[in-house]
Motif scaffolding. Sequence first.
Motif, short mmCIF file in Angstrom:
data_model
loop_
_atom_site.label_atom_id
_atom_site.label_comp_id
_atom_site.label_asym_id
_atom_site.label_seq_id
_atom_site.Cartn_x
_atom_site.Cartn_y
_atom_site.Cartn_z
N GLU A 249 81.76 47.75 -97.88
CA GLU A 249 80.99 48.99 -98.04
C GLU A 249 81.76 49.99 -98.92
OE1 GLU A 249 80.89 51.72 -94.74
OE2 GLU A 249 78.76 52.12 -95.00
N THR B 234 77.89 50.23 -104.40
CA THR B 234 76.44 50.32 -104.50
C THR B 234 75.78 49.62 -103.31
OG1 THR B 234 76.48 50.47 -106.88
CG2 THR B 234 74.45 49.65 -105.89
N ARG B 235 76.21 48.42 -103.04
CA ARG B 235 75.66 47.70 -101.89
C ARG B 235 75.97 48.42 -100.59
NH1 ARG B 235 73.34 43.36 -100.02
NH2 ARG B 235 74.16 42.36 -98.16
N GLY B 236 77.14 49.03 -100.52
CA GLY B 236 77.51 49.77 -99.33
C GLY B 236 76.54 50.90 -99.03
N LEU B 237 76.15 51.65 -100.08
CA LEU B 237 75.22 52.76 -99.86
C LEU B 237 73.83 52.26 -99.50
CD1 LEU B 237 75.73 55.73 -102.36
CD2 LEU B 237 75.57 55.81 -99.89
N LEU B 238 73.42 51.15 -100.11
CA LEU B 238 72.06 50.66 -99.88
C LEU B 238 71.90 49.93 -98.56
CD1 LEU B 238 70.99 49.25 -103.36
CD2 LEU B 238 70.13 51.29 -102.23
N VAL B 239 72.95 49.29 -98.10
CA VAL B 239 72.83 48.40 -96.93
C VAL B 239 73.65 48.91 -95.76
CG1 VAL B 239 73.26 46.05 -96.10
CG2 VAL B 239 72.30 46.42 -98.39
N GLY B 240 74.87 49.38 -96.02
CA GLY B 240 75.68 49.94 -94.95
C GLY B 240 76.55 48.92 -94.26
N SER C 207 75.00 46.50 -91.23
CA SER C 207 74.25 45.30 -91.60
C SER C 207 75.13 44.34 -92.40
CB SER C 207 73.01 45.69 -92.43
OG SER C 207 72.15 46.51 -91.67
N GLU D 209 76.11 40.35 -91.40
CA GLU D 209 75.95 39.21 -92.31
C GLU D 209 77.24 38.41 -92.45
OE1 GLU D 209 74.65 40.13 -96.23
OE2 GLU D 209 72.76 40.98 -95.52
N HIS E 94 67.34 46.47 -98.92
CA HIS E 94 67.20 47.90 -98.60
C HIS E 94 65.76 48.24 -98.21
CE1 HIS E 94 68.02 52.21 -98.79
NE2 HIS E 94 66.87 52.33 -99.41
N LYS F 233 69.00 52.65 -92.67
CA LYS F 233 69.11 53.36 -93.96
C LYS F 233 67.76 53.98 -94.26
CE LYS F 233 73.32 52.64 -95.37
NZ LYS F 233 74.21 53.71 -95.86
N PHE G 49 73.95 55.77 -108.84
CA PHE G 49 73.21 56.71 -108.01
C PHE G 49 73.09 58.07 -108.68
CE2 PHE G 49 74.51 53.48 -105.08
CZ PHE G 49 73.45 53.37 -104.20
#
Lengths: 333, 333, 333, 333, 333, 333
Positions: free
Chosen positions: A201, A212-218, A221, A225, C247, C262, F299
Amino acid sequence: MKEAYIADLKPGTSVTTTFLVRTKERKTARNGSAYLDLEFQDNTGTIKGKLWDCDSAQLNFEADDVVRVTAGVEVYQGNPQLSLRKIAKCREADVDLADFLPHSTQNPDELFKGLLKRIQQMSQGPLQSLLLHIFDDPVVARKYRQAPAAMSYHHAFIGGLIEHVSSLVGLGDRVCDHYPFLDRELILAGLLLHDLGKIEELNFTRGFSYSTRGLLVGHISMGVEMVRDKMREVPDFPPELWNRLQHIILAHHGRLEFGSPKEPMFMEALVVSYLDDIDSKLEAMLEQYAADKDRPGDFTARSRPLGRELLKPPSEPAPAPAAAPAKPGTLKF
Amino acid sequence: MKEAYIADLKPGTSVTTTFLVRTKERKTARNGSAYLDLEFQDNTGTIKGKLWDCDSAQLNFEADDVVRVTAGVEVYQGNPQLSLRKIAKCREADVDLADFLPHSTQNPDELFKGLLKRIQQMSQGPLQSLLLHIFDDPVVARKYRQAPAAMSYHHAFIGGLIEHVSSLVGLGDRVCDHYPFLDRELILAGLLLHDLGKIEELNFTRGFSYSTRGLLVGHISMGVEMVRDKMREVPDFPPELWNRLQHIILAHHGRLEFGSPKEPMFMEALVVSYLDDIDSKLEAMLEQYAADKDRPGDFTARSRPLGRELLKPPSEPAPAPAAAPAKPGTLKF
Amino acid sequence: MKEAYIADLKPGTSVTTTFLVRTKERKTARNGSAYLDLEFQDNTGTIKGKLWDCDSAQLNFEADDVVRVTAGVEVYQGNPQLSLRKIAKCREADVDLADFLPHSTQNPDELFKGLLKRIQQMSQGPLQSLLLHIFDDPVVARKYRQAPAAMSYHHAFIGGLIEHVSSLVGLGDRVCDHYPFLDRELILAGLLLHDLGKIEELNFTRGFSYSTRGLLVGHISMGVEMVRDKMREVPDFPPELWNRLQHIILAHHGRLEFGSPKEPMFMEALVVSYLDDIDSKLEAMLEQYAADKDRPGDFTARSRPLGRELLKPPSEPAPAPAAAPAKPGTLKF
Amino acid sequence: MKEAYIADLKPGTSVTTTFLVRTKERKTARNGSAYLDLEFQDNTGTIKGKLWDCDSAQLNFEADDVVRVTAGVEVYQGNPQLSLRKIAKCREADVDLADFLPHSTQNPDELFKGLLKRIQQMSQGPLQSLLLHIFDDPVVARKYRQAPAAMSYHHAFIGGLIEHVSSLVGLGDRVCDHYPFLDRELILAGLLLHDLGKIEELNFTRGFSYSTRGLLVGHISMGVEMVRDKMREVPDFPPELWNRLQHIILAHHGRLEFGSPKEPMFMEALVVSYLDDIDSKLEAMLEQYAADKDRPGDFTARSRPLGRELLKPPSEPAPAPAAAPAKPGTLKF
Amino acid sequence: MKEAYIADLKPGTSVTTTFLVRTKERKTARNGSAYLDLEFQDNTGTIKGKLWDCDSAQLNFEADDVVRVTAGVEVYQGNPQLSLRKIAKCREADVDLADFLPHSTQNPDELFKGLLKRIQQMSQGPLQSLLLHIFDDPVVARKYRQAPAAMSYHHAFIGGLIEHVSSLVGLGDRVCDHYPFLDRELILAGLLLHDLGKIEELNFTRGFSYSTRGLLVGHISMGVEMVRDKMREVPDFPPELWNRLQHIILAHHGRLEFGSPKEPMFMEALVVSYLDDIDSKLEAMLEQYAADKDRPGDFTARSRPLGRELLKPPSEPAPAPAAAPAKPGTLKF
Amino acid sequence: MKEAYIADLKPGTSVTTTFLVRTKERKTARNGSAYLDLEFQDNTGTIKGKLWDCDSAQLNFEADDVVRVTAGVEVYQGNPQLSLRKIAKCREADVDLADFLPHSTQNPDELFKGLLKRIQQMSQGPLQSLLLHIFDDPVVARKYRQAPAAMSYHHAFIGGLIEHVSSLVGLGDRVCDHYPFLDRELILAGLLLHDLGKIEELNFTRGFSYSTRGLLVGHISMGVEMVRDKMREVPDFPPELWNRLQHIILAHHGRLEFGSPKEPMFMEALVVSYLDDIDSKLEAMLEQYAADKDRPGDFTARSRPLGRELLKPPSEPAPAPAAAPAKPGTLKF
């Protein structure tokens, strides 16, 4: 080796040393000539600097690079500032990032060994197999030792994640000693894995930011995975156990409005969520005390994670709270 | 000694034994004659009963009295019910209230001794003096052993308060072992005193209810008063220490909307608040598991303190959670 | 074939037909004999029943079984009720569950064909490949046609999910016609997949309930897992596209407090979340109107999903709202 | 006597007078010499100042001291600023703090006499005895006349508390005239005592701040303690009356989230809470009108206590609202 | 004239009198014959009744009609109930609705005269003209005297609105005496008009319910419309004054979440909102006390408008609260 | 015609052109002379400027005037700034306000024609009559073409309202095509009228601000009034239809806390509220993307209306999202 640190610079002297470039902006002076407005960082603090007449110089660096500078230390509006004479990018090979990012005062390698040892003490079975699978993965093993535990609220330094988790594992064992009806190994696994997603993240090689993936998915989650992928490599991992472990990770923020899609529905999930909260808040308080140790008065400034001012520990040499500076793992920044 | 318990009554039999009267209401039957609609209680449960033609009887009891009854056990709408033949108030001297109220499975006297011993192990000083003053008070000593910890959400049984506090004291010591920078004795004092006001907020001699003063003032403010009165008898109690201790009691609900007029502003106040929450919630979960142990399916009914269904512990003979029924201090009710 | 339906039973007659057993409870009558208190269901409604003197009968059924009964139709407290004379479990092979559960008035197979056709019209590429992978899976294909869209708030009937998604796909295409800057295929994929997890979150073969894994993990996280497993079988699925699609699924409840970890961070995620909300709420309103069509006055009872009473459509033969009863896909229940 | 006030200083002139030092900070100028950056205050406003080359001067003052200065009045960035030539601490004996802190335009001594007179008009009994006990205490009598009613939201000036309470007592009598079923003397006592804790919660001898105990405990709990100590000196104070009075003080913020540990449970507690709210909000509005009287347009800036812009009173010479500037007790600051 | 009232019926007697029919439902008895299940109301309470074998009777009434009945008074499940022998609709001309709906103990005509007199005492000008216009309208004059002030929370009886407003007008004058800077006539107009919309929002000729328009639009917007229509008939009504008056009506619920589309932005709007709240809450408390006057213990049941139990007034003959039963305007219901 | 635009000014050049004056403030320089600190605006952006020695100049302009200036373009603190040599007010007749305010890239006259055409396509009846009445009013017709749709969150430019409504009308028709049970003409009327009050709530001739009446009453209540006045001119407008239409306008913010005094109670009200929300949020996202198009990273900055950062559209030449810049109606500002 780095010759000088920001915290030690004296106005009126000259210095030659290395810094990480935080920001770099080209501006135009009143006389029309261009200059660079810069901010530098090392693991002791930050300092601003200016490179006048920058268009006449050969420049080969960008923000997030480590540079070697020669500069005069001046004072501007009451704060020290560098007037740069030379600045050039360092070779990656010469850079030890530990010099430029705040980091744990504890040794992440030792902490990691401690976690591995604790896993090896578990009873044999699917949970132990899963944890060994995860912590034997060389990418996890490397990033888990480096990642901060958060962007800013607590443990926001290199090694912060493993310091936080190591504390939690020790705390979890003590709490399970007290409540014999808790499933100790499930709690242990939950504590070790609840923030695993943080290693993806966050970006933490050159300053801390969200990926980027951290902000979109957190990280919640993402961590689920990552654990699930490893779980599927463990033969015959019991589905009921996976349900419980996944729930612990999903629910560890405790409440929907804190980003957990489920709230704790059994005792071990509740305990993991609470212990995470206690350890994070205590660390945030210690960091606030450290930041405000020279501030006059009985209270700190408003702590952002807590949302209020904190009463400082008593200054008299009381036996217990005197230990506060000796706390394992405060940041050097 | 009580001859029979509600949990053991068999439809189609007769019984003579003692019960606590929970409610008593005079009603008129279709044929115009009056009857009494009653509910009885002992420490194994509750049962309804009817006394027909009640105006022809000499009755000398009210709600909250203990009575001796002779009755037939019948079934009404699928539930057992008593058809009363004789009912009369018992003499106070013959009554052991422990027979009629749910109570801890632990021995409150032993728990109280344990707390006293822990206080004696503290370092000499104002906190220890204060605690000894409080726990040596015979009224406190008596009520502290009897009070429930709450009206209904958790530990709602005779001895519940001391069972809850004893658990917290043990937990607090373990947590302080883990975090050496915490002021252990301040936390200990906070845990012992945070709910002291409960012994006056609640009535618990004949069933549980709020006292008038309890509803108007609340156990937080009442506890502060009680502690302050004792504090003033300790010579030279340091004002800074009193500020901290008072804050811990005021802030132990953690948030304004839960009735704390202040939120925790230093580490020991935060820890007391969190530990209280963990111990209460775990006990509430255990009580929910006990209540729903015969309910089919993987989940309990909705737990009111938690606000959601709970996943039951796995039924396989797993080593750790199997201990759940052996948990010290579940209620017998 | 089922001989009679609950909605058609007449007091004072006898009936022999099949029902699904919702609940079964053994009780004791005043005279001490045991009887069964039962509730039955078919796709037209529910009815209670009693089997007196049940211990003398050979009984081979449980709740959730389909049984053949012979009974008299009586009235109890103003409602019809069955007095059972014979009751026995049916063979599975003789049971068509569609007779016993409320179901869509639309044909799920036709709807499924429509979705497949829409997927085939997409441009070739990773999204289309992924969707084909998922909808070609025979387990998905079967359950996607059967699942309800929710436990109770809207589309709570067999075929509800596919009816809801089919409506959304049509709506999404229209909205994308209007806003040409939206990525139509990403929205299409989001709408098709946002509730995929429902097919495992809910049990719907014998009445509707949450699965254990459904309650612990939830359809959002479960759906992400299911889609991810398929995504990894699509060669070279672009990671940025996966980030966006994941997302959309995570964020489709719109707000943290509704269980999304999210909140929507780009236009397509926002649109999927809003359209899902509109379609669900309109359906919930239609179902409330249907339920209260005989209720006097201008308003329905309080709609639980909306939290308020609803104004009924005008009863005059107005051209547009008159279509309400003709709405495709209302439930027959 | 103070020779000049900040509100009257003219750029381009010199001045010699006294000020309270709000802040004092040593900084380094570009040329390397040290200077003091200062802020001064008197009861008409604040002004910044600079003392150049400060290390060459003999300085004997700190923040919160009153100093006598000789300075030139200059303009910096559009605002007046002092260029100091001489600065030295005043003797305490020469200082009248009323010159340096904003204060009520009403005479606190007269207001105090008014409150005493109102108490003497009460019927004899425990409430009157209690109030006389409290207001006869010389420490209370002194501080009650000086304390502000709040840190910043309303009545944040010397004498603010007594001005606020005096207004409330008058208002309370009128409201009790209207509702004859209210217990007038209980309301009177509640209004006089609800904010008693403010005299210890706030520091107000040299600027306004929270005391350490004030931040940790709060004026509600502190006030209850102070009243209780006096109550115990009144012979036979009825416990039921104490319950009611304590509840009024605890509940006067009206809602848990505003820091009251109990919400009003009877009529007099409700009335005290509402009247306190009305009087505070009206005063906050008047202060906002005064602050923005030269601001163009129909609205003030956003009022922080109200959370919104306020419509100004009409400027035409309307009879009633024209009285606004004549309101008793606005601050001179 | 009505011969008997529900509160006075004695079991075992017969009665012939008039009632309002609240509900009427046809049911089938066990023996297959039809009966009517009825509920009746008069201004002293409600009672259930049964008409057996109803299909053999000539029935000419519906719910909301007033009927004359002859019946035996019996007891069913502990409550009185009517066994009807004769029942027939009364002629409208013979009905005085005041006999059948709870109503104010004050005389609405007298109250209305009082309001008119107060309006006539205002200074001549647009506000007075507007108020005279409104209160001279015969429809307003009639409905304003009849309307309840709310459906259930407070003043839910015939005459409740005018009783509530009359109290507010008296209270408002006292509050304006205290705060001379308030615009007394604007507050007076605001108090008289804030709930004007209630006379159309509620139906109150045969029991209380929301009108269709009331539920869709609400009394705030409806009242604004009604006042605006009259305002336009007043020559040269100043637009600024209309802005203020409209804002007072719109903002009188004080907060958006209570249905006000604007929150109070000037002093008079704030005062109207607060006074309305105080008067409503005090009345709700008085009604709760009246309802629970025979309930044992110090507290009432939970008051729904307040959301908590209320402490009852002390029962000793204290001078002030003893006035509670003498409160003007409690309901007789 | 305007000679030059702010976005095109080059440091080091001179310019003569016209600007709107946003702010004008007289300040005193260090040397004691007075200067004007100014901010200018045109439809491409804003720029600061200084007029030195302003007291020696003849000045005839104020804030909100359009002026013609001659100035040098300099750089101050990295930003361009004007050093003014000449400045004088323009004649109103020479000013085209479109040059000075941000405005829609679509033609408001064309959009207005489109709305009229859509109204003419409606079936004849009261709704069509009402709409024609409103849109034929020349004041409405003029202002509806000019008004922004909001102060700042979305469509905050001249023509913003009609652009927003035109989009909604197109969207509404598509949604009604999808849901045949919706009353299309009621939705159409709701979309056209929901924000009618904006044309009086906002001032938009010289920059955007709330009108006094707008802040006190709000566009929801103002719009209802405006529509109602026109409705009364339509003969025999059905009251039930008016109830529905008024409810749609009142409820279009969807929730009480967003300023709607009623929440949507039927399908058409719900749909209008949702569509308004979608169109506003999508536009706000597009504006954020435009504002941050040069910002590095994946972003945007935090979008204030959305409350979070937004993921930018993919930069690869994907077919659909590439259309974003071509979106009809983005602002030129």
